[in-house]
Design a protein around this motif. Structure first.
Motif, short mmCIF file in Angstrom:
data_model
loop_
_atom_site.label_atom_id
_atom_site.label_comp_id
_atom_site.label_asym_id
_atom_site.label_seq_id
_atom_site.Cartn_x
_atom_site.Cartn_y
_atom_site.Cartn_z
N PHE A 1 0.87 -1.17 0.00
CA PHE A 1 0.00 0.00 0.00
C PHE A 1 0.91 1.22 0.00
CE2 PHE A 1 -2.19 -3.22 2.74
CZ PHE A 1 -3.05 -3.67 1.75
N ILE A 2 0.79 2.05 -1.04
CA ILE A 2 1.63 3.22 -1.15
C ILE A 2 0.86 4.44 -0.68
CG2 ILE A 2 3.02 4.65 -2.69
CD1 ILE A 2 3.28 2.21 -4.52
N ASP A 3 1.42 5.13 0.29
CA ASP A 3 0.83 6.37 0.80
C ASP A 3 0.54 7.30 -0.38
OD1 ASP A 3 0.38 8.92 1.87
OD2 ASP A 3 1.88 8.68 3.43
N ALA A 4 -0.67 7.82 -0.45
CA ALA A 4 -1.08 8.67 -1.57
C ALA A 4 -0.13 9.84 -1.79
CB ALA A 4 -2.50 9.18 -1.35
N LYS A 5 0.44 10.40 -0.72
CA LYS A 5 1.35 11.53 -0.84
C LYS A 5 2.71 11.10 -1.42
CE LYS A 5 0.96 12.54 3.45
NZ LYS A 5 0.15 12.01 4.45
N ALA A 6 2.99 9.81 -1.45
CA ALA A 6 4.29 9.32 -1.89
C ALA A 6 4.29 8.74 -3.30
CB ALA A 6 4.80 8.26 -0.92
N VAL A 7 3.12 8.54 -3.90
CA VAL A 7 3.04 7.83 -5.18
C VAL A 7 3.93 8.46 -6.24
CG1 VAL A 7 1.51 7.23 -7.11
CG2 VAL A 7 0.76 6.85 -4.76
N LEU A 8 3.89 9.78 -6.42
CA LEU A 8 4.71 10.41 -7.46
C LEU A 8 6.20 10.28 -7.19
CD1 LEU A 8 2.72 13.62 -8.45
CD2 LEU A 8 3.02 11.52 -9.76
N TYR A 9 6.58 10.12 -5.93
CA TYR A 9 8.00 9.95 -5.59
C TYR A 9 8.47 8.51 -5.77
CZ TYR A 9 7.71 14.58 -3.52
OH TYR A 9 7.54 15.92 -3.31
N LEU A 10 7.52 7.57 -5.81
CA LEU A 10 7.88 6.14 -5.87
C LEU A 10 7.60 5.49 -7.22
CD1 LEU A 10 6.69 5.05 -2.31
CD2 LEU A 10 9.01 5.51 -3.09
N LEU A 11 7.00 6.21 -8.16
CA LEU A 11 6.71 5.61 -9.47
C LEU A 11 7.97 5.04 -10.10
CD1 LEU A 11 4.18 8.05 -11.13
CD2 LEU A 11 3.80 5.68 -10.53
N GLY A 12 7.89 3.79 -10.52
CA GLY A 12 9.02 3.14 -11.18
C GLY A 12 10.02 2.52 -10.23
N THR A 13 9.74 2.55 -8.94
CA THR A 13 10.68 2.04 -7.94
C THR A 13 10.63 0.52 -7.84
OG1 THR A 13 10.57 4.06 -6.64
CG2 THR A 13 11.24 2.08 -5.46
N GLU A 14 11.79 -0.07 -7.65
CA GLU A 14 11.91 -1.50 -7.37
C GLU A 14 12.41 -1.64 -5.94
OE1 GLU A 14 13.89 -5.06 -9.70
OE2 GLU A 14 15.39 -3.86 -8.62
N MET A 15 11.68 -2.40 -5.13
CA MET A 15 12.10 -2.66 -3.75
C MET A 15 12.81 -4.00 -3.72
SD MET A 15 9.77 -2.54 -0.34
CE MET A 15 9.61 -4.19 0.29
N ASP A 16 14.00 -4.02 -3.14
CA ASP A 16 14.81 -5.24 -3.05
C ASP A 16 15.15 -5.48 -1.58
OD1 ASP A 16 16.28 -7.46 -3.80
OD2 ASP A 16 17.91 -6.33 -4.72
N PHE A 17 15.62 -6.67 -1.28
CA PHE A 17 16.12 -7.00 0.05
C PHE A 17 17.51 -7.57 -0.14
CE2 PHE A 17 16.70 -9.73 3.80
CZ PHE A 17 16.42 -8.80 4.80
N VAL A 18 18.52 -6.93 0.47
CA VAL A 18 19.90 -7.34 0.28
C VAL A 18 20.54 -7.71 1.61
CG1 VAL A 18 20.21 -5.99 -1.83
CG2 VAL A 18 20.74 -4.96 0.36
#
Length: 125
Positions: free
Chosen positions: A70-87
């Motif tokens: 669930f992406i916070d509505a205020k953050a969507v434009l900052y996160l578009l195209g983001t890939e979340m990884d775990f390293v």
């Protein structure tokens, strides 16, 4: 004919497996992982993450690799195209955001500078 909706964010298999594992070990049922950004840190912004029982009213819902994000509505434009990884390396295990909207980061690695996604990233002409 309308264009298909762009998925705001995606997860690597490693990130999805880690989120599933953390959710399974929770004492209370969780609907998914809520991701956002907030002001803070030496570079200006920080990512936020929390497991939630339900999305907030205006959250963007992304389902990827069996995980609900669930992406916070205020953050969507900052996160578009983001890939979340775990390293995992010799000193730490952590979630990492590979974000095309990131313009810089501080030396500690916890704080970032972001700009909203450009219109071409949204499929606009």
């Amino acid at each position: 004919m309308p264009l298909p909706k762009m998925q705001a964010m995606r997860l690597t298999e490693t990130a999805a497996e880690r989120v599933k594992s953390l959710m399974a070990s929770s004492d209370t049922p969780k609907a998914g992982l809520r991701v956002g950004v907030k002001k803070g840190g030496c570079a200006g912004m920080e990512y936020t993450m929390e497991f939630v029982e339900a999305p907030a009213k205006f959250d963007e819902v992304v389902e990827d690799r069996g995980v609900k994000v669930f992406i916070d509505a205020k953050a969507v434009l900052y996160l578009l195209g983001t890939e979340m990884d775990f390293v995992t390396d010799k000193l730490a295990s952590k979630f990492v955001f590979n974000n095309p909207n990131q313009t810089s980061a501080c030396g500690c690695g916890e704080s970032i500078a972001l700009t909203p996604a450009r219109p071409e990233a949204l499929g606009a002409v």
